[in-house]
Design a protein around this motif. Sequence first.
Motif, PDB file in Angstrom:
ATOM      1  N   THR A  96       0.818  -1.211   0.000  1.00 39.03           N
ATOM      2  CA  THR A  96       0.000   0.000   0.000  1.00 39.03           C
ATOM      3  C   THR A  96       0.852   1.261   0.000  1.00 39.03           C
ATOM      4  O   THR A  96       0.611   2.191  -0.788  1.00 39.03           O
ATOM      5  CB  THR A  96      -0.938   0.011   1.219  1.00 39.03           C
ATOM      6  N   GLN A  97       1.866   1.324   0.866  1.00 37.23           N
ATOM      7  CA  GLN A  97       2.682   2.537   0.960  1.00 37.23           C
ATOM      8  C   GLN A  97       3.474   2.777  -0.318  1.00 37.23           C
ATOM      9  O   GLN A  97       3.588   3.926  -0.775  1.00 37.23           O
ATOM     10  CB  GLN A  97       3.630   2.450   2.167  1.00 37.23           C
ATOM     11  N   GLN A  98       4.014   1.714  -0.909  1.00 37.57           N
ATOM     12  CA  GLN A  98       4.781   1.887  -2.139  1.00 37.57           C
ATOM     13  C   GLN A  98       3.888   2.380  -3.264  1.00 37.57           C
ATOM     14  O   GLN A  98       4.260   3.287  -4.022  1.00 37.57           O
ATOM     15  CB  GLN A  98       5.456   0.579  -2.541  1.00 37.57           C
ATOM     16  N   LEU A 243     -12.850 -13.192  -8.765  1.00 40.33           N
ATOM     17  CA  LEU A 243     -11.563 -13.237  -8.074  1.00 40.33           C
ATOM     18  C   LEU A 243     -11.148 -11.835  -7.629  1.00 40.33           C
ATOM     19  O   LEU A 243     -11.074 -10.907  -8.439  1.00 40.33           O
ATOM     20  CB  LEU A 243     -10.512 -13.828  -9.018  1.00 40.33           C
ATOM     21  N   LEU A 244     -10.879 -11.694  -6.350  1.00 43.81           N
ATOM     22  CA  LEU A 244     -10.500 -10.407  -5.786  1.00 43.81           C
ATOM     23  C   LEU A 244      -9.120  -9.969  -6.266  1.00 43.81           C
ATOM     24  O   LEU A 244      -8.160 -10.736  -6.196  1.00 43.81           O
ATOM     25  CB  LEU A 244     -10.504 -10.511  -4.254  1.00 43.81           C
ATOM     26  N   ILE A 245      -9.042  -8.707  -6.736  1.00 45.11           N
ATOM     27  CA  ILE A 245      -7.759  -8.096  -7.119  1.00 45.11           C
ATOM     28  C   ILE A 245      -7.642  -6.798  -6.323  1.00 45.11           C
ATOM     29  O   ILE A 245      -8.283  -5.790  -6.633  1.00 45.11           O
ATOM     30  CB  ILE A 245      -7.683  -7.807  -8.634  1.00 45.11           C
ATOM     31  N   GLU A 246      -6.812  -6.806  -5.305  1.00 45.27           N
ATOM     32  CA  GLU A 246      -6.693  -5.653  -4.416  1.00 45.27           C
ATOM     33  C   GLU A 246      -5.708  -4.624  -4.979  1.00 45.27           C
ATOM     34  O   GLU A 246      -4.915  -4.938  -5.879  1.00 45.27           O
ATOM     35  CB  GLU A 246      -6.238  -6.124  -3.037  1.00 45.27           C
ATOM     36  N   PRO A 247      -5.743  -3.388  -4.469  1.00 45.00           N
ATOM     37  CA  PRO A 247      -4.753  -2.395  -4.902  1.00 45.00           C
ATOM     38  C   PRO A 247      -3.331  -2.928  -4.727  1.00 45.00           C
ATOM     39  O   PRO A 247      -2.992  -3.523  -3.698  1.00 45.00           O
ATOM     40  CB  PRO A 247      -5.031  -1.213  -3.968  1.00 45.00           C
ATOM     41  N   GLY A 248      -2.514  -2.745  -5.759  1.00 42.24           N
ATOM     42  CA  GLY A 248      -1.151  -3.243  -5.746  1.00 42.24           C
ATOM     43  C   GLY A 248      -1.002  -4.638  -6.313  1.00 42.24           C
ATOM     44  O   GLY A 248       0.118  -5.103  -6.527  1.00 42.24           O
ATOM     45  N   GLU A 249      -2.125  -5.314  -6.583  1.00 41.60           N
ATOM     46  CA  GLU A 249      -2.081  -6.655  -7.157  1.00 41.60           C
ATOM     47  C   GLU A 249      -2.304  -6.595  -8.666  1.00 41.60           C
ATOM     48  O   GLU A 249      -2.885  -5.644  -9.195  1.00 41.60           O
ATOM     49  CB  GLU A 249      -3.136  -7.558  -6.525  1.00 41.60           C
ATOM     50  N   ALA A 250      -1.839  -7.634  -9.338  1.00 38.27           N
ATOM     51  CA  ALA A 250      -2.024  -7.759 -10.785  1.00 38.27           C
ATOM     52  C   ALA A 250      -2.544  -9.140 -11.094  1.00 38.27           C
ATOM     53  O   ALA A 250      -2.324 -10.088 -10.337  1.00 38.27           O
ATOM     54  CB  ALA A 250      -0.703  -7.536 -11.517  1.00 38.27           C
TER      55      ALA A 250
END
Length: 288
Positions: A96-98, A243-250
């Motif tokens: 998240t921070q990056q 399928l869940l794709i959260e912030p920072g995921e690809a």
Amino acid sequence: MSMAVADASQSSCSSMVADIRLYAPDYEPHVQSERMLLSRGTLPAESRDSRGAYVAAALIPNPIWRKPSESEQSMISSVDAPNDRRFVAVLRLFGTQQLESFRPSINSLWLMTREDERVFLHPLVVALLGRLKLYAHHTERLQYTGLTFDPPGLETVSIDASRKYVGLHVDYWDRKPLSERHSSPSRLCVNIGTESRHLLYMNVGLERMAVMLREANVEPAEEPAHLARQFMSSFPAYPVIRLLIEPGEAYIAPTEYIIHDASSAEASGRTQHLAFRSDFRIQEIVHR
């Protein structure tokens, strides 16, 4: 938009097949199962579209969802790295921070076209491609396909030239015939927004769809889009995986070979992603 979730114990298990496997090296199998739901098949978009927002004959997931059974989970996921292009992968590229550290510069990507090589010099893209190398390599030139924002509350997000939603579909970037679709480049989509989004897909490739149609005494179409519609019409109970794709995921997916779309139905604000295409090959993860 609210989402109905069925009790799996009260839902009849559909006859899934083990074809296109999910590889998620950052998550243990029991965690993977918590990040996905299965639809109660598909239905015509017109049954839920009172505004005429969808193209004619579009199909969407039945919005009653349930958790996968253990046997279904075993047909969906694999703990082994795939050795060909026929896979879906979920990769955590940023914390998240990056990701937030790049937020001020993201809008500058809007000024760059798909052909603009400066995209690959953008700090966010340099960082994500560096991180991607820990998981995968690509044997073809990486093609940038754009930065996209989607409003919240959409069951499916893809639109055509007329700005209407197309529903579940197969992509047509290269327009290869059915016999060559398995060799089409895969799509890499990176969630760079602040909201989670979802990949919707069926774990069946076009070739397996053709086999299943023949077994059901239906002559499969040669044209991929027609074949996909045939499959959903002939097997309306076959589940869509959410399928869940959260912030920072690809995710990496063979989108010219599988039925798919994305969803912002559970988002409270707009979703945002970067997309690329290439022949991605996953490598065995040792140290990340």
